[in-house]
Design an enzyme around this catalytic site. Structure first.
Site, PDB file in Angstrom:
ATOM      1  N   ASP A  86      -3.515  -8.500   5.283  1.00 19.94           N
ATOM      2  CA  ASP A  86      -2.281  -9.269   5.090  1.00 19.94           C
ATOM      3  C   ASP A  86      -2.164 -10.379   6.152  1.00 19.94           C
ATOM      4  O   ASP A  86      -1.397 -11.323   5.977  1.00 19.94           O
ATOM      5  CB  ASP A  86      -1.033  -8.377   5.085  1.00 19.94           C
ATOM      6  CG  ASP A  86      -0.979  -7.383   6.217  1.00 19.94           C
ATOM      7  OD1 ASP A  86      -2.035  -6.987   6.736  1.00 19.94           O
ATOM      8  OD2 ASP A  86       0.146  -6.990   6.598  1.00 19.94           O
ATOM      9  N   ASP A 102       2.298  -6.943  13.828  1.00 24.73           N
ATOM     10  CA  ASP A 102       3.103  -5.995  13.042  1.00 24.73           C
ATOM     11  C   ASP A 102       4.334  -5.477  13.793  1.00 24.73           C
ATOM     12  O   ASP A 102       5.365  -5.171  13.169  1.00 24.73           O
ATOM     13  CB  ASP A 102       2.246  -4.786  12.645  1.00 24.73           C
ATOM     14  CG  ASP A 102       1.375  -5.050  11.421  1.00 24.73           C
ATOM     15  OD1 ASP A 102       1.682  -5.974  10.651  1.00 24.73           O
ATOM     16  OD2 ASP A 102       0.392  -4.313  11.235  1.00 24.73           O
ATOM     17  N   HIS A 146       0.811  -1.228   0.000  1.00 26.17           N
ATOM     18  CA  HIS A 146       0.000   0.000   0.000  1.00 26.17           C
ATOM     19  C   HIS A 146       0.851   1.289   0.000  1.00 26.17           C
ATOM     20  O   HIS A 146       0.709   2.163   0.842  1.00 26.17           O
ATOM     21  CB  HIS A 146      -1.107   0.004   1.057  1.00 26.17           C
ATOM     22  CG  HIS A 146      -0.722  -0.152   2.509  1.00 26.17           C
ATOM     23  ND1 HIS A 146       0.285   0.554   3.108  1.00 26.17           N
ATOM     24  CD2 HIS A 146      -1.256  -0.918   3.481  1.00 26.17           C
ATOM     25  CE1 HIS A 146       0.353   0.226   4.383  1.00 26.17           C
ATOM     26  NE2 HIS A 146      -0.557  -0.663   4.639  1.00 26.17           N
ATOM     27  N   HIS A 160       5.664 -10.204  10.121  1.00 26.04           N
ATOM     28  CA  HIS A 160       6.396  -9.976   8.872  1.00 26.04           C
ATOM     29  C   HIS A 160       7.889 -10.199   9.135  1.00 26.04           C
ATOM     30  O   HIS A 160       8.429  -9.702  10.141  1.00 26.04           O
ATOM     31  CB  HIS A 160       6.251  -8.531   8.377  1.00 26.04           C
ATOM     32  CG  HIS A 160       4.859  -8.136   8.017  1.00 26.04           C
ATOM     33  ND1 HIS A 160       4.202  -8.606   6.912  1.00 26.04           N
ATOM     34  CD2 HIS A 160       3.994  -7.272   8.606  1.00 26.04           C
ATOM     35  CE1 HIS A 160       2.994  -8.056   6.841  1.00 26.04           C
ATOM     36  NE2 HIS A 160       2.847  -7.255   7.862  1.00 26.04           N
ATOM     37  N   HIS A 186      -4.766  -9.199  14.396  1.00 27.82           N
ATOM     38  CA  HIS A 186      -4.924  -7.926  13.681  1.00 27.82           C
ATOM     39  C   HIS A 186      -5.784  -8.182  12.442  1.00 27.82           C
ATOM     40  O   HIS A 186      -5.537  -9.133  11.703  1.00 27.82           O
ATOM     41  CB  HIS A 186      -3.519  -7.438  13.309  1.00 27.82           C
ATOM     42  CG  HIS A 186      -3.424  -6.181  12.534  1.00 27.82           C
ATOM     43  ND1 HIS A 186      -4.367  -5.187  12.575  1.00 27.82           N
ATOM     44  CD2 HIS A 186      -2.459  -5.732  11.678  1.00 27.82           C
ATOM     45  CE1 HIS A 186      -3.994  -4.188  11.788  1.00 27.82           C
ATOM     46  NE2 HIS A 186      -2.849  -4.509  11.225  1.00 27.82           N
ATOM     47  N   TYR A 226      10.378  -0.292   8.303  1.00 28.75           N
ATOM     48  CA  TYR A 226       9.012  -0.727   8.621  1.00 28.75           C
ATOM     49  C   TYR A 226       8.384   0.214   9.645  1.00 28.75           C
ATOM     50  O   TYR A 226       7.244   0.672   9.486  1.00 28.75           O
ATOM     51  CB  TYR A 226       9.044  -2.169   9.169  1.00 28.75           C
ATOM     52  CG  TYR A 226       7.672  -2.758   9.322  1.00 28.75           C
ATOM     53  CD1 TYR A 226       7.078  -3.451   8.279  1.00 28.75           C
ATOM     54  CD2 TYR A 226       6.948  -2.589  10.493  1.00 28.75           C
ATOM     55  CE1 TYR A 226       5.804  -3.963   8.397  1.00 28.75           C
ATOM     56  CE2 TYR A 226       5.675  -3.095  10.622  1.00 28.75           C
ATOM     57  CZ  TYR A 226       5.108  -3.787   9.575  1.00 28.75           C
ATOM     58  OH  TYR A 226       3.837  -4.278   9.704  1.00 28.75           O
ATOM     59  N   GLU A 248      -6.122  -6.436   9.629  1.00 25.37           N
ATOM     60  CA  GLU A 248      -5.665  -6.045   8.281  1.00 25.37           C
ATOM     61  C   GLU A 248      -5.464  -7.302   7.429  1.00 25.37           C
ATOM     62  O   GLU A 248      -4.993  -8.340   7.916  1.00 25.37           O
ATOM     63  CB  GLU A 248      -4.379  -5.202   8.362  1.00 25.37           C
ATOM     64  CG  GLU A 248      -4.120  -4.471   7.050  1.00 25.37           C
ATOM     65  CD  GLU A 248      -3.106  -3.335   7.155  1.00 25.37           C
ATOM     66  OE1 GLU A 248      -2.444  -3.182   8.191  1.00 25.37           O
ATOM     67  OE2 GLU A 248      -2.967  -2.593   6.149  1.00 25.37           O
ATOM     68  N   HIS A 273      -1.033  -2.062  14.989  1.00 21.77           N
ATOM     69  CA  HIS A 273      -1.066  -0.935  14.107  1.00 21.77           C
ATOM     70  C   HIS A 273      -2.467  -0.359  13.859  1.00 21.77           C
ATOM     71  O   HIS A 273      -2.602   0.758  13.377  1.00 21.77           O
ATOM     72  CB  HIS A 273      -0.407  -1.437  12.804  1.00 21.77           C
ATOM     73  CG  HIS A 273      -0.699  -0.817  11.529  1.00 21.77           C
ATOM     74  ND1 HIS A 273      -1.063  -1.465  10.386  1.00 21.77           N
ATOM     75  CD2 HIS A 273      -0.660   0.480  11.186  1.00 21.77           C
ATOM     76  CE1 HIS A 273      -1.219  -0.640   9.400  1.00 21.77           C
ATOM     77  NE2 HIS A 273      -0.986   0.540   9.843  1.00 21.77           N
TER      78      HIS A 273
HETATM   79 FE1  FEO Z   1      -1.161  -3.747   9.807  1.00 22.39          FE
HETATM   80 FE2  FEO Z   1       0.880  -6.267   8.542  1.00 22.39          FE
HETATM   81  O1  FEO Z   1      -0.716  -5.290   8.804  1.00 22.39           O
END
Ligand code: FEO
Length: 399
Positions: free
Chosen positions: A80, A168, A22, A227, A76, A196, A78, A149
């Site tokens: 991903d 995250d 993004h 991640h 989370h 990051y 989101e 996040h």
């Molecule tokens: Fe806030 Fe890796 O997503």
């Protein structure tokens, strides 16, 4: 299948091809880390982006029949990390989805609202901050971490193994077959973690400070982010915890970054003049031309630097779109405790520079003086005067 601790397996997806997350440039790709805990009631901590589902499922099948999964923990919402929950539930329809109260709201909006309402049943297990869940031999404890996040974010902690799964936080966009920081090298991991943080976490420093405080009550032998690489060596965990404390407090180094774009090389001449004087005065400095540099690289340098210099040419009475776009990004990420300076070249109207100054102020950057704005092309005298600005920068940085 990588067993990272007794009966805990990495079951994620390596996104080798990802080059843009993004808007965040990811030249090293990324990973979406899911972790499977084999126990009486097996639990999967987070999932992957929807297109990594098959790879994740195959990794789960290497360890257990997916139908046995009792809990899918969504740290989370989101996509991903939660993008594959829907599909996974087809293989383990009795699994409960464990999440924070805000997580339940977010997951319902993504998967179960509008035309999808009532077509599917998800079993939610909403957990409060510090709540524990016994899954057999292992116990999971949940720490709400709002805004690290999203409002729904939480961390899961395995008490018996002292492993933190903070989603995250502490992550890096970095694809590799290695799973651990010490296999790749701490400097690479720290650099990627800094990029990051700058691009994802920076606006939430106060919340990060609170999260770090809450985590002081637990022993951490391993940090497994959602991640990138896992932090397992004591010195590496200390290093990243120290860096997060520094970044969360908006501390930066005595260095400068010059970020600019130019039309006919005039603003570029000013940028290079500033660079040359800064270099001569031994001020560490980086020069980023937005024609070739990207926003995520530039914001990472802003996070490192105490002094931010931004320049633009004027086009149609406004600053250049590339600089305007970067300033929008900067205002959203809100670096604090930085000084700034503006510069540029104009033809017949310089009112557009107010946009530049206002944007820096809105981003929380304190301007050290009036900007340096030059009509058409800077002459030798105007370039020589940049030394005065550089001496002021040096004084401001106490160098
Ligand atoms: Fe806030 Fe890796 O997503």
């Amino acid at each position: 299948m990588k067993e990272i601790a007794k009966d805990i397996y990495w079951a994620g997806y390596i996104d080798w091809d990802l080059r843009n997350f993004h808007g965040y440039s990811t030249p090293s790709g990324s990973t979406y880390n899911a972790y499977l805990i084999k126990d009486e009631k097996p639990a999967l901590i987070d999932t992957v982006k929807y297109y990594g589902f098959d790879e994740m499922l195959s990794r789960i099948r290497d360890v257990i029949d997916p139908a046995k999964i009792a809990y899918i923990i969504s740290n989370h919402t989101e996509m991903d990390h939660s993008g594959a929950i829907d599909k996974l539930l087809e293989f383990c329809p009795n699994a409960e989805v464990v999440c924070s109260p805000k997580g339940e709201e977010g997951l319902k909006r993504h998967f179960l609202s509008g035309s999808r309402q009532g077509k599917k049943e998800w079993k939610f297990k909403v957990v409060q901050n510090a709540e524990e869940l016994k899954i057999g031999k292992k116990t999971l404890k949940f720490f709400h971490m709002p805004m690290v996040h999203w409002p729904d974010s939480m961390a899961t902690y395995c008490k018996e193994e002292n492993i933190l799964f903070p989603n995250d936080a502490f992550g890096q966009h970095f694809a590799s077959s290695e799973r651990y920081v010490d296999e790749v090298g701490i400097e690479t991991a720290a650099r990627e973690a800094q990029k990051y943080y700058a691009n994802i976490v920076m606006p939430y420093g106060n919340q990060v400070v609170k999260a770090l405080d809450a985590l002081k009550s637990i022993k951490i032998d391993m940090i497994c982010p959602s991640h990138g690489l896992i932090w397992r060596k004591e010195e590496d965990i200390k290093r990243i915890a120290g860096l997060y404390a520094k970044w969360a407090n908006y501390e930066s180094d005595k260095r400068a970054v010059i970020i600019y774009d130019s039309m006919w090389h005039s603003t570029e001449k000013i940028a290079q003049g500033l660079y040359m004087y800064l270099e001569k005065e031994n001020v560490p400095v980086k020069l980023i031309n937005l024609k070739v540099g990207d926003f995520s690289e530039a914001i990472t340098e802003v996070m490192k630097s105490n002094m931010v210099l931004i320049g633009s040419a004027i086009l149609n009475n406004r600053i250049l779109p590339s600089v305007g776009g970067f300033l929008t990004y900067l205002k959203g990420l809100k670096p604090k405790n930085r000084f700034g300076f503006t510069f540029g070249s104009y033809g017949w109207a310089k009112s557009g520079f107010k946009e530049l100054e206002d944007a820096l102020k809105e981003a929380g950057i304190n301007l050290i003086s009036e900007g340096r704005y030059v009509q058409y092309m800077p002459d030798d005298d105007e370039l020589a005067k940049l030394k005065e600005t550089v001496l002021l920068i040096k004084k401001t940085l106490d160098l």
